[in-house]
Design a protein around this motif. Structure first.
Motif, mmCIF file in Angstrom:
data_model
loop_
_atom_site.group_PDB
_atom_site.id
_atom_site.type_symbol
_atom_site.label_atom_id
_atom_site.label_comp_id
_atom_site.label_asym_id
_atom_site.label_seq_id
_atom_site.Cartn_x
_atom_site.Cartn_y
_atom_site.Cartn_z
ATOM 1 N N ARG A 17 0.765 -1.436 0.069
ATOM 2 C CA ARG A 17 0.139 0.010 0.371
ATOM 3 C C ARG A 17 0.982 0.808 0.073
ATOM 4 O O ARG A 17 1.838 1.585 0.714
ATOM 5 C CB ARG A 17 -1.011 0.282 1.227
ATOM 6 N N SER A 18 0.709 2.635 -0.396
ATOM 7 C CA SER A 18 1.392 3.766 0.026
ATOM 8 C C SER A 18 -0.172 4.700 -0.151
ATOM 9 O O SER A 18 -1.447 4.085 -0.354
ATOM 10 C CB SER A 18 1.664 4.200 -1.542
ATOM 11 N N ARG A 19 -0.058 5.927 -0.008
ATOM 12 C CA ARG A 19 -1.176 6.639 0.079
ATOM 13 C C ARG A 19 -0.739 7.664 -1.302
ATOM 14 O O ARG A 19 0.135 8.354 -1.207
ATOM 15 C CB ARG A 19 -1.059 6.876 1.487
ATOM 16 N N GLU A 32 -6.163 5.165 -0.026
ATOM 17 C CA GLU A 32 -5.242 4.697 -0.008
ATOM 18 C C GLU A 32 -5.014 3.532 -1.647
ATOM 19 O O GLU A 32 -5.472 2.976 -1.946
ATOM 20 C CB GLU A 32 -5.722 3.196 1.123
ATOM 21 N N VAL A 33 -3.639 3.352 -1.738
ATOM 22 C CA VAL A 33 -3.571 2.790 -2.662
ATOM 23 C C VAL A 33 -2.594 1.045 -3.224
ATOM 24 O O VAL A 33 -1.755 0.869 -2.664
ATOM 25 C CB VAL A 33 -2.581 3.533 -3.954
ATOM 26 N N GLU A 34 -3.710 0.696 -2.781
ATOM 27 C CA GLU A 34 -2.965 -0.916 -2.910
ATOM 28 C C GLU A 34 -3.238 -1.848 -4.328
ATOM 29 O O GLU A 34 -3.287 -1.274 -5.189
ATOM 30 C CB GLU A 34 -4.660 -1.890 -2.293
ATOM 31 N N ASP A 36 -1.836 -4.911 -6.624
ATOM 32 C CA ASP A 36 -1.573 -6.868 -6.112
ATOM 33 C C ASP A 36 -0.894 -6.975 -7.142
ATOM 34 O O ASP A 36 -0.887 -6.562 -8.361
ATOM 35 C CB ASP A 36 -1.985 -7.358 -5.897
ATOM 36 N N VAL A 79 -4.259 -2.439 -9.156
ATOM 37 C CA VAL A 79 -4.660 -1.212 -8.425
ATOM 38 C C VAL A 79 -5.886 -0.536 -7.672
ATOM 39 O O VAL A 79 -6.598 -0.494 -9.139
ATOM 40 C CB VAL A 79 -3.293 0.166 -9.199
ATOM 41 N N ASN A 80 -5.694 -0.786 -6.338
ATOM 42 C CA ASN A 80 -7.160 -0.091 -6.208
ATOM 43 C C ASN A 80 -6.894 1.574 -5.331
ATOM 44 O O ASN A 80 -6.347 0.843 -4.427
ATOM 45 C CB ASN A 80 -7.734 -1.379 -5.102
ATOM 46 N N SER A 82 -9.276 3.363 -2.669
ATOM 47 C CA SER A 82 -9.746 3.186 -1.600
ATOM 48 C C SER A 82 -9.703 4.776 -1.452
ATOM 49 O O SER A 82 -8.634 5.265 -0.128
ATOM 50 C CB SER A 82 -9.614 1.904 -0.913
ATOM 51 N N ALA A 100 3.872 2.056 -4.694
ATOM 52 C CA ALA A 100 2.923 0.354 -4.519
ATOM 53 C C ALA A 100 3.339 -0.455 -5.204
ATOM 54 O O ALA A 100 3.418 -1.668 -4.470
ATOM 55 C CB ALA A 100 1.182 1.143 -4.078
ATOM 56 N N PRO A 112 4.198 4.035 6.420
ATOM 57 C CA PRO A 112 2.325 4.009 6.440
ATOM 58 C C PRO A 112 2.464 5.942 6.580
ATOM 59 O O PRO A 112 1.345 5.490 6.481
ATOM 60 C CB PRO A 112 2.445 3.163 7.782
#
Length: 236
Positions: A17-19, A32-34, A36, A79-80, A82, A100, A112
């Motif tokens: 994750r990043s932001r 929040e940048v998720e 995978d 990439v999600n 949120s 991320a 974080p």
């Protein structure tokens, strides 16, 4: 991290994750940048109500990461952004997304409490964006005091009380500052120097003057420029 170890990280699933901050008018919301990394055919998908500028970031990110010496994994990247119900507009998500993804690959470690707010150029440069002041203010109020922006936006970001602002000119500098192989910086600098030398010699390789009229011709783009027309003999 060696090239071999970077390649090994591509062979396992990764999540990180990043932001960043989404602006709705002048109101900022931490996003929040998720990221995978999946075990399937190469693809790059961004979900979470992205606009056209966010969707186009995929090509900017691929090119910028390559020029920074940390190419994206040849796997399915999802990439999600949120919360998914909040519209995401603008190119300032670029750096948060690439951090991320590369964190999911094991190239860097993202703290974080850090928010990323900058656009990427194809060459890996960090470019300034609008809305830095309300974005940094929203991040600090939400409990994320560390903010990373482009160098041209640093002075504006530092106007917010309580913000711990850092900046970078190139993605390679940012990656090294977050735990990537220090040789990335030297490789990226060498790559940019080669690009400048190539640009300086490109015309000499691709243009040729016409021996009759003096017009300069390129191999693929036609006429580049023209000299003065040759003198014409007048027969009396």
């Amino acid at each position: 991290m060696s090239h071999q170890s970077m390649v090994r990280t591509w062979l396992v699933n990764g999540f990180a994750r990043s932001r960043s901050v989404a602006l709705v008018g002048l109101a900022g919301h931490v996003v929040e940048v998720e990221a995978d990394i999946g075990q399937s055919l190469p693809a790059f998908t961004i979900i979470g109500l992205p606009d056209q500028a966010v969707n186009e970031s995929k090509e900017r990110i691929r090119s910028a990461a390559r020029h920074a010496g940390a190419a994206l994994a040849p796997r399915k990247i999802t990439v999600n952004l949120s919360p998914a119900t909040l519209p995401k507009r603008g190119s300032h998500f670029d750096v948060a997304v690439v951090m991320a993804v590369l964190s999911a690959q094991g190239v860097v470690q993202v703290p974080p409490d850090t928010v990323f707010y900058a656009e990427l150029g194809l060459d890996g440069s960090l470019r300034p964006v609008r809305g830095v002041l309300p974005a940094v203010l929203a991040a600090v109020r939400a409990g994320y005091p560390r903010v990373v922006v482009a160098e041209a936006n640093r002075a504006e970001a530092e106007l917010v009380a309580g913000a711990d602002v850092s900046s970078a000119a190139h993605l390679s500098q940012l990656l090294v500052a977050h735990g990537a192989d220090p040789t990335l910086l030297a490789r990226a600098t060498s790559s940019r120097a080669r690009a400048r030398r190539t640009a300086g010699t490109r015309r000499s390789r691709t243009e040729r003057p016409c021996q009759t009229c003096g017009t300069w011709w390129g191999r693929s783009k036609g006429v580049k420029r023209s000299r003065s027309p040759p003198p014409v003999d007048i027969i009396s």
